[in-house]
Design a protein around this motif. Structure first.
Motif, PDB file in Angstrom:
ATOM      1  N   GLU A 309      86.971 -15.222-140.548  1.00 27.82           N
ATOM      2  CA  GLU A 309      87.665 -15.865-141.672  1.00 27.82           C
ATOM      3  C   GLU A 309      89.163 -15.974-141.418  1.00 27.82           C
ATOM      4  O   GLU A 309      89.804 -16.928-141.880  1.00 27.82           O
ATOM      5  CB  GLU A 309      87.391 -15.095-142.963  1.00 27.82           C
ATOM      6  N   VAL A 310      89.730 -15.013-140.676  1.00 23.10           N
ATOM      7  CA  VAL A 310      91.158 -15.087-140.340  1.00 23.10           C
ATOM      8  C   VAL A 310      91.422 -16.291-139.445  1.00 23.10           C
ATOM      9  O   VAL A 310      92.343 -17.084-139.686  1.00 23.10           O
ATOM     10  CB  VAL A 310      91.628 -13.791-139.651  1.00 23.10           C
ATOM     11  N   PHE A 311      90.587 -16.448-138.409  1.00 19.99           N
ATOM     12  CA  PHE A 311      90.754 -17.602-137.519  1.00 19.99           C
ATOM     13  C   PHE A 311      90.473 -18.909-138.245  1.00 19.99           C
ATOM     14  O   PHE A 311      91.173 -19.909-138.025  1.00 19.99           O
ATOM     15  CB  PHE A 311      89.843 -17.460-136.294  1.00 19.99           C
ATOM     16  N   ALA A 312      89.458 -18.915-139.104  1.00 18.36           N
ATOM     17  CA  ALA A 312      89.136 -20.137-139.843  1.00 18.36           C
ATOM     18  C   ALA A 312      90.297 -20.550-140.732  1.00 18.36           C
ATOM     19  O   ALA A 312      90.653 -21.745-140.796  1.00 18.36           O
ATOM     20  CB  ALA A 312      87.869 -19.918-140.675  1.00 18.36           C
ATOM     21  N   ALA A 313      90.912 -19.583-141.409  1.00 17.50           N
ATOM     22  CA  ALA A 313      92.047 -19.898-142.278  1.00 17.50           C
ATOM     23  C   ALA A 313      93.228 -20.425-141.468  1.00 17.50           C
ATOM     24  O   ALA A 313      93.927 -21.362-141.893  1.00 17.50           O
ATOM     25  CB  ALA A 313      92.454 -18.659-143.073  1.00 17.50           C
ATOM     26  N   ALA A 314      93.452 -19.848-140.286  1.00 14.50           N
ATOM     27  CA  ALA A 314      94.551 -20.306-139.434  1.00 14.50           C
ATOM     28  C   ALA A 314      94.286 -21.714-138.910  1.00 14.50           C
ATOM     29  O   ALA A 314      95.190 -22.561-138.869  1.00 14.50           O
ATOM     30  CB  ALA A 314      94.750 -19.335-138.278  1.00 14.50           C
ATOM     31  N   ILE A 315      93.050 -21.981-138.509  1.00 15.24           N
ATOM     32  CA  ILE A 315      92.686 -23.323-138.028  1.00 15.24           C
ATOM     33  C   ILE A 315      92.872 -24.353-139.140  1.00 15.24           C
ATOM     34  O   ILE A 315      93.428 -25.437-138.917  1.00 15.24           O
ATOM     35  CB  ILE A 315      91.226 -23.325-137.513  1.00 15.24           C
ATOM     36  N   ARG A 316      92.438 -24.007-140.342  1.00 12.43           N
ATOM     37  CA  ARG A 316      92.599 -24.923-141.473  1.00 12.43           C
ATOM     38  C   ARG A 316      94.079 -25.169-141.749  1.00 12.43           C
ATOM     39  O   ARG A 316      94.494 -26.304-142.022  1.00 12.43           O
ATOM     40  CB  ARG A 316      91.909 -24.336-142.705  1.00 12.43           C
ATOM     41  N   SER A 317      94.904 -24.120-141.663  1.00 14.79           N
ATOM     42  CA  SER A 317      96.334 -24.280-141.907  1.00 14.79           C
ATOM     43  C   SER A 317      96.985 -25.183-140.874  1.00 14.79           C
ATOM     44  O   SER A 317      97.802 -26.044-141.206  1.00 14.79           O
ATOM     45  CB  SER A 317      97.023 -22.907-141.903  1.00 14.79           C
ATOM     46  N   VAL A 318      96.622 -24.994-139.595  1.00 12.13           N
ATOM     47  CA  VAL A 318      97.186 -25.844-138.541  1.00 12.13           C
ATOM     48  C   VAL A 318      96.767 -27.288-138.755  1.00 12.13           C
ATOM     49  O   VAL A 318      97.579 -28.217-138.651  1.00 12.13           O
ATOM     50  CB  VAL A 318      96.744 -25.344-137.150  1.00 12.13           C
ATOM     51  N   ASP A 320      95.851 -28.753-141.560  1.00  5.15           N
ATOM     52  CA  ASP A 320      96.430 -29.305-142.785  1.00  5.15           C
ATOM     53  C   ASP A 320      97.953 -29.311-142.776  1.00  5.15           C
ATOM     54  O   ASP A 320      98.576 -29.728-143.759  1.00  5.15           O
ATOM     55  CB  ASP A 320      95.938 -28.509-144.002  1.00  5.15           C
ATOM     56  N   ARG A 321      98.538 -28.811-141.674  1.00  2.00           N
ATOM     57  CA  ARG A 321      99.998 -28.754-141.545  1.00  2.00           C
ATOM     58  C   ARG A 321     100.615 -27.872-142.625  1.00  2.00           C
ATOM     59  O   ARG A 321     101.677 -28.177-143.195  1.00  2.00           O
ATOM     60  CB  ARG A 321     100.626 -30.145-141.596  1.00  2.00           C
ATOM     61  N   THR A 322      99.970 -26.748-142.935  1.00  2.00           N
ATOM     62  CA  THR A 322     100.524 -25.770-143.856  1.00  2.00           C
ATOM     63  C   THR A 322     100.896 -24.511-143.087  1.00  2.00           C
ATOM     64  O   THR A 322     100.615 -24.394-141.889  1.00  2.00           O
ATOM     65  CB  THR A 322      99.516 -25.424-144.974  1.00  2.00           C
ATOM     66  N   SER A 323     101.506 -23.558-143.760  1.00  2.00           N
ATOM     67  CA  SER A 323     102.061 -22.378-143.089  1.00  2.00           C
ATOM     68  C   SER A 323     100.978 -21.390-142.685  1.00  2.00           C
ATOM     69  O   SER A 323     100.224 -20.897-143.527  1.00  2.00           O
ATOM     70  CB  SER A 323     103.065 -21.697-144.008  1.00  2.00           C
ATOM     71  N   VAL A 324     100.928 -21.068-141.393  1.00  2.00           N
ATOM     72  CA  VAL A 324     100.038 -20.017-140.915  1.00  2.00           C
ATOM     73  C   VAL A 324     100.607 -18.651-141.293  1.00  2.00           C
ATOM     74  O   VAL A 324      99.849 -17.720-141.600  1.00  2.00           O
ATOM     75  CB  VAL A 324      99.847 -20.118-139.388  1.00  2.00           C
ATOM     76  N   SER A 325     101.915 -18.506-141.290  1.00  2.69           N
ATOM     77  CA  SER A 325     102.536 -17.207-141.580  1.00  2.69           C
ATOM     78  C   SER A 325     102.220 -16.724-142.987  1.00  2.69           C
ATOM     79  O   SER A 325     102.226 -15.518-143.252  1.00  2.69           O
ATOM     80  CB  SER A 325     104.048 -17.288-141.381  1.00  2.69           C
ATOM     81  N   MET A 326     101.915 -17.624-143.903  1.00  2.00           N
ATOM     82  CA  MET A 326     101.594 -17.228-145.267  1.00  2.00           C
ATOM     83  C   MET A 326     100.274 -16.478-145.361  1.00  2.00           C
ATOM     84  O   MET A 326      99.959 -15.876-146.386  1.00  2.00           O
ATOM     85  CB  MET A 326     101.562 -18.457-146.181  1.00  2.00           C
TER      86      MET A 326
END
Length: 335
Positions: A309-318, A320-326
């Motif tokens: 789920e951590v990787f999935a959230a990071a992939i989705r953020s990248v 969608d052009r949203t912040s991975v750091s959040m």
């Protein structure tokens, strides 16, 4: 010829809309890749790997990826060089297939240990690997718990550094262990141990470790802090032989600790490590699923917590052009 078929029979040609998300699995992380895809609500993009009898590796994407944001999941663990070369071939294949972007998702980057020239006439291996990944055509990297976070600076492309301690700390918290202390095996991981302890709201003790050569054994000389009557979790970024964890556990027992656990993001365990850990004072070894396969049978104390789920959230953020750091708001470096 050894043949690895990742996603069943070759599908009918598929035309993807511009900017669509494609997630592919290299041969190193099949199960984690499937879990990431499920978390994203996607299917893995069909792909295949052939390893020929002479050791040559051949990769092929079995679907149109033109104009898509492509994420290739391929860790660099044993067999390290085979997995690393396969990663480069996947990046090259996707770029030549006109992907809009290619992100290398590397759950475990073992060459991160080669981050400096600390002896005469040695290679800075992590830098060589960074150059190769960029030259192959990667636009971005996603990595988890690099041995040295400054390795991000070896790349000219963005590198998103993910943390496994969040899921590990959540799992440990759910166990309800009282009178808990976090232990760093050495001064070098003290900052990581402090971040881990902050998530759990518990104190930290630090070990003094000395390594005299390039073997995977290190001697723990002393502990800074009180552990008498405490339940302790030894934390580190990775373990190979289990030697440091076992030495620390034995010293903690000698200093009066009660139950001793260990938590590492990457369990790159050798065949001999499992039985040694099983026979040690360590009650449980918590780790993530960044490395496959894990020797669960030879290490009865191993308990795996998924970071899909951590990787999935990071992939989705990248994508969608949203912040991975959040994704890591409690980490002071990520605010």
């Amino acid at each position: 010829m050894i043949h690895h078929e990742h996603s069943g029979p070759r599908p009918m040609p598929f035309q993807a809309p511009q900017g669509d998300l494609a997630v592919l699995a290299g041969s190193a992380n099949q199960e984690l890749s499937k879990a990431i895809a499920r978390s994203l609500g996607l299917r893995l993009t069909p792909a295949e790997t052939h390893t020929f009898s002479d050791g040559n590796v051949f990769v092929r994407v079995l679907e149109n990826v033109r104009g898509r944001d492509c994420f290739i999941i391929q860790g660099v663990h044993h067999p390290v060089n085979d997995n690393f070369m396969e990663l480069l071939f996947w990046i090259d294949a996707l770029k030549r297939a006109s992907a809009q972007s290619v992100t290398a998702v590397i759950p475990y980057f073992s060459y991160a240990k080669g981050d400096k020239k600390d002896e005469p006439r040695v290679s800075i291996r992590a830098r060589v690997c960074a150059d190769a990944i960029e030259e192959a055509g990667a636009d971005r990297c996603l990595m988890m718990d690099l041995h040295s976070p400054q390795i991000q600076g070896f790349f000219q492309i963005p590198v998103d550094h993910l943390y496994g301690r969040y899921v590990l700390a959540e799992h440990i918290s759910s166990m309800g262990i009282d009178n808990l202390v976090i232990c760093s095996p050495d001064v070098g991981f003290a900052k990581g141990a402090s971040a881990f302890a902050k998530l759990l709201g518990v104190p930290v003790v630090i070990g003094n470790k000395e390594r005299t050569d390039h073997t995977e054994q290190a001697e723990v000389l002393e502990i800074i802090g009180d552990v008498k009557g405490k339940n302790v979790v030894i934390v580190d970024d990775f373990t190979i032989s289990g030697g440091t964890l076992i030495s620390m556990a034995e010293l903690l027992k000698a200093r009066g600790a009660n139950d001793i656990y260990a938590a590492v993001s990457h369990a790159a365990l050798t065949e001999s490590a499992g039985p040694k850990i099983t026979a040690s004072p360590i009650t449980k070894l918590f780790t993530t699923d960044t490395i496959e396969p894990l020797p669960k049978k030879s290490c009865e104390k191993l308990q795996i917590v998924s970071v899909a789920e951590v990787f999935a959230a990071a992939i989705r953020s990248v994508h969608d052009r949203t912040s991975v750091s959040m994704l890591f708001p409690e980490n002071p470096k990520q605010k």
